[in-house]
Design a protein around this motif. Structure first.
Motif, mmCIF file in Angstrom:
data_model
loop_
_atom_site.group_PDB
_atom_site.id
_atom_site.type_symbol
_atom_site.label_atom_id
_atom_site.label_comp_id
_atom_site.label_asym_id
_atom_site.label_seq_id
_atom_site.Cartn_x
_atom_site.Cartn_y
_atom_site.Cartn_z
ATOM 1 N N PRO A 3 0.798 -1.232 0.000
ATOM 2 C CA PRO A 3 0.000 0.000 0.000
ATOM 3 C C PRO A 3 0.825 1.273 0.000
ATOM 4 N N HIS A 4 2.095 1.186 0.282
ATOM 5 C CA HIS A 4 2.911 2.386 0.426
ATOM 6 C C HIS A 4 3.671 2.689 -0.855
ATOM 7 N N PRO A 5 3.970 3.968 -1.125
ATOM 8 C CA PRO A 5 4.719 4.322 -2.330
ATOM 9 C C PRO A 5 6.137 3.764 -2.274
ATOM 10 N N VAL A 6 6.653 3.448 -3.453
ATOM 11 C CA VAL A 6 7.992 2.899 -3.550
ATOM 12 C C VAL A 6 9.008 4.040 -3.510
ATOM 13 N N THR A 7 10.026 3.887 -2.659
ATOM 14 C CA THR A 7 11.093 4.874 -2.585
ATOM 15 C C THR A 7 12.328 4.278 -3.243
ATOM 16 N N PRO A 8 12.672 4.760 -4.437
ATOM 17 C CA PRO A 8 13.828 4.168 -5.121
ATOM 18 C C PRO A 8 15.126 4.509 -4.423
ATOM 19 N N ALA A 9 16.055 3.548 -4.458
ATOM 20 C CA ALA A 9 17.376 3.780 -3.864
ATOM 21 C C ALA A 9 18.175 4.729 -4.754
ATOM 22 N N ASP A 10 18.864 5.666 -4.127
ATOM 23 C CA ASP A 10 19.706 6.603 -4.860
ATOM 24 C C ASP A 10 21.104 6.004 -4.976
ATOM 25 N N ARG A 17 27.564 0.025 -7.107
ATOM 26 C CA ARG A 17 26.609 0.266 -6.017
ATOM 27 C C ARG A 17 25.271 -0.397 -6.310
ATOM 28 N N ALA A 18 24.890 -0.407 -7.592
ATOM 29 C CA ALA A 18 23.643 -1.080 -7.962
ATOM 30 C C ALA A 18 23.738 -2.576 -7.695
ATOM 31 N N LEU A 19 24.878 -3.170 -8.039
ATOM 32 C CA LEU A 19 25.064 -4.591 -7.760
ATOM 33 C C LEU A 19 25.075 -4.861 -6.265
ATOM 34 N N ASP A 20 25.709 -3.966 -5.496
ATOM 35 C CA ASP A 20 25.707 -4.125 -4.037
ATOM 36 C C ASP A 20 24.282 -4.106 -3.494
ATOM 37 N N TRP A 21 23.466 -3.201 -4.034
ATOM 38 C CA TRP A 21 22.074 -3.104 -3.573
ATOM 39 C C TRP A 21 21.311 -4.384 -3.920
ATOM 40 N N LEU A 22 21.478 -4.853 -5.158
ATOM 41 C CA LEU A 22 20.808 -6.085 -5.553
ATOM 42 C C LEU A 22 21.228 -7.249 -4.658
ATOM 43 N N GLU A 23 22.510 -7.315 -4.343
ATOM 44 C CA GLU A 23 23.008 -8.404 -3.504
ATOM 45 C C GLU A 23 22.431 -8.324 -2.099
ATOM 46 N N HIS A 24 22.350 -7.108 -1.550
ATOM 47 C CA HIS A 24 21.795 -6.931 -0.205
ATOM 48 C C HIS A 24 20.324 -7.306 -0.162
ATOM 49 N N GLU A 25 19.613 -7.001 -1.240
ATOM 50 C CA GLU A 25 18.174 -7.252 -1.287
ATOM 51 C C GLU A 25 17.824 -8.608 -1.898
ATOM 52 N N LEU A 26 18.833 -9.437 -2.174
ATOM 53 C CA LEU A 26 18.578 -10.688 -2.880
ATOM 54 C C LEU A 26 17.515 -11.559 -2.216
ATOM 55 N N PRO A 27 17.531 -11.772 -0.893
ATOM 56 C CA PRO A 27 16.474 -12.602 -0.292
ATOM 57 C C PRO A 27 15.077 -12.034 -0.537
ATOM 58 N N ASN A 28 14.930 -10.722 -0.426
ATOM 59 C CA ASN A 28 13.622 -10.106 -0.669
ATOM 60 C C ASN A 28 13.218 -10.212 -2.131
ATOM 61 N N LEU A 29 14.166 -9.995 -3.024
ATOM 62 C CA LEU A 29 13.866 -10.077 -4.449
ATOM 63 C C LEU A 29 13.451 -11.489 -4.839
ATOM 64 N N LEU A 48 11.656 -9.297 -13.206
ATOM 65 C CA LEU A 48 12.543 -9.223 -12.052
ATOM 66 C C LEU A 48 13.733 -10.167 -12.227
ATOM 67 N N ALA A 49 13.471 -11.374 -12.723
ATOM 68 C CA ALA A 49 14.577 -12.302 -12.995
ATOM 69 C C ALA A 49 15.560 -11.678 -13.987
ATOM 70 N N ASP A 50 15.030 -10.993 -14.983
ATOM 71 C CA ASP A 50 15.880 -10.363 -15.979
ATOM 72 C C ASP A 50 16.690 -9.218 -15.369
ATOM 73 N N ALA A 51 16.062 -8.450 -14.471
ATOM 74 C CA ALA A 51 16.759 -7.333 -13.834
ATOM 75 C C ALA A 51 17.882 -7.809 -12.920
ATOM 76 N N MET A 52 17.763 -9.035 -12.400
ATOM 77 C CA MET A 52 18.784 -9.582 -11.510
ATOM 78 C C MET A 52 19.944 -10.221 -12.262
ATOM 79 N N TRP A 53 19.827 -10.290 -13.579
ATOM 80 C CA TRP A 53 20.850 -10.937 -14.402
ATOM 81 C C TRP A 53 22.263 -10.421 -14.145
ATOM 82 N N PRO A 54 22.479 -9.096 -14.111
ATOM 83 C CA PRO A 54 23.859 -8.631 -13.884
ATOM 84 C C PRO A 54 24.437 -9.112 -12.558
ATOM 85 N N LEU A 55 23.596 -9.191 -11.523
ATOM 86 C CA LEU A 55 24.067 -9.678 -10.225
ATOM 87 C C LEU A 55 24.533 -11.125 -10.335
#
Length: 362
Positions: A3-10, A17-29, A48-55
């Motif tokens: 129900p809450h708005p999405v706050t994108p990571a800066d 840094r994007a890969l680090d974020w993906l790795e940190h959020e991997l269980p949630n993703l 989502l699977a496609d977006a995780m490809w670089p990780l």
């Protein structure tokens, strides 16, 4: 998904840094990916699977790679999106290839080829030539691999994808290096100048490898694909080493290593270090060879999965050096990674640093 708005990571436009974020959020993703299809959102699952490809390509989370792309494939099938199915099959196949499952990868690539033909997607089909070549190469069919790489190298630029064509040329370079490896392995030569090394009598494969690597590097660098241009420099360095051109080999390999270290591309950095170790060994510089070899192993051991052939070669090199032990544990590593080298459905390039991120591949 709530129900809450999405706050994108800066992330400041920083790929690492994007890969680090993906790795940190991997269980949630992974949790979102697994529930999206069941909740009626198959497009969310495969995208989502496609977006995780670089990780997956860079950080080698193999268990999640296989699970994510398997779920993404099922979701694409549920959505009736054949183009997305092709993308999931090729991305998943590259993961299987990276895990050493060449025959399983080949099956997935061939399924993708059939779908591309059905869709009339000539470019997609041409890309599968490259992937299928990689699978045949890994499974010990070098002649068939070379035929497919050559077809991909010819067709892809003609169909508008010069980058993927250059990756096929790079694969041709690696194939020629495979062919000349037995002629150059284990040859120790003392001296620091190029003339101190006597090239094999039949150096045609090394010459062809160097030619292909130089062509690939020129195109990839021109396309801004820093990661794969560095991979091409490694191939050029290895070819120069096989030809006894020591100064050029060191220049190419050291330059590639500097680039790859800055990208946290540990597997390819380990390959560069392994080649530098071989170079130092042939020059009679045992201490430097050991330093490079141990550094390469540290990187290999930080990667998950079955130990790669490259790591085993480094261990064998260390075992030949005075005072070095070749019996260190062999915990991890991975096979040489290809970059997909294709654009995402909709025409967008993959968000990676060199499959873009690496990406590709090859």
């Amino acid at each position: 998904m709530g129900p809450h708005p999405v706050t994108p990571a800066d992330l400041g436009g920083d790929p690492d840094r994007a890969l680090d974020w993906l790795e940190h959020e991997l269980p949630n993703l992974m949790a979102v990916l697994r529930t999206a299809r069941a909740d009626g959102w198959p497009e969310v699952s495969w995208q989502l699977a496609d977006a995780m490809w670089p990780l997956f390509l860079r950080r080698k989370h193999y268990e999640q790679w296989r699970a994510a792309l398997g779920e993404g494939l099922a979701a694409a099938t549920t959505a009736g999106d054949a183009a997305a199915e092709c993308r999931m099959l090729t991305s998943g196949g590259i993961g299987e290839l990276d895990m050493g499952a060449g025959e399983r990868a080949l099956e997935m690539f061939e399924r993708a080829a059939v779908l591309c033909e059905r869709l009339g997607d000539r470019l997609g089909y041409a890309r599968t030539l490259n992937y299928r070549g990689l699978a045949h190469r890994q499974s010990g069919r070098p002649e068939r691999a070379g035929e497919l790489f050559a077809r991909a190298a010819a067709q892809l630029p003609a169909l508008g994808d010069e980058r993927a064509g250059a990756l096929a040329v790079l694969n041709l370079a690696d194939s020629h290096l495979d062919a000349c490896a037995s002629a150059t392995s284990g040859t120790a030569v003392h001296g620091s100048d190029d003339s101190a090394y006597v090239a094999p009598a039949d150096s045609r494969d090394a010459v062809r490898a160097l030619e292909h690597a130089q062509v690939a590097h020129r195109v990839l660098a021109g396309k801004g694909d820093v990661y794969n241009a560095a991979r091409a420099a490694i191939a050029a360095g290895r070819a120069c080493l096989a030809l006894g051109r020591m100064g050029e080999a060191e220049e190419q390999l050291s330059g590639a290593l500097g680039v790859l270290r800055g990208m946290n591309a540990d597997f390819e950095a380990a390959r560069a270090l392994g080649a530098l170790a071989a170079l130092a060994e042939r020059q009679g510089r045992a201490r430097l060879a050991a330093e490079h070899g141990r550094a390469a192993l540290r990187l290999h051991e930080g990667l998950s999965g079955t130990e790669s052939a490259q790591a085993r070669q480094v261990r064998a090199l260390l075992a030949r050096l005075p005072g070095e032990s070749g019996d260190r544990a062999a915990p991890g590593g991975h096979s040489e990674t290809p970059d997909r080298g294709d654009a995402a459905p909709g025409g967008h390039a993959p968000a990676s640093g060199g499959h873009g991120a690496a990406p590709e591949e090859q």
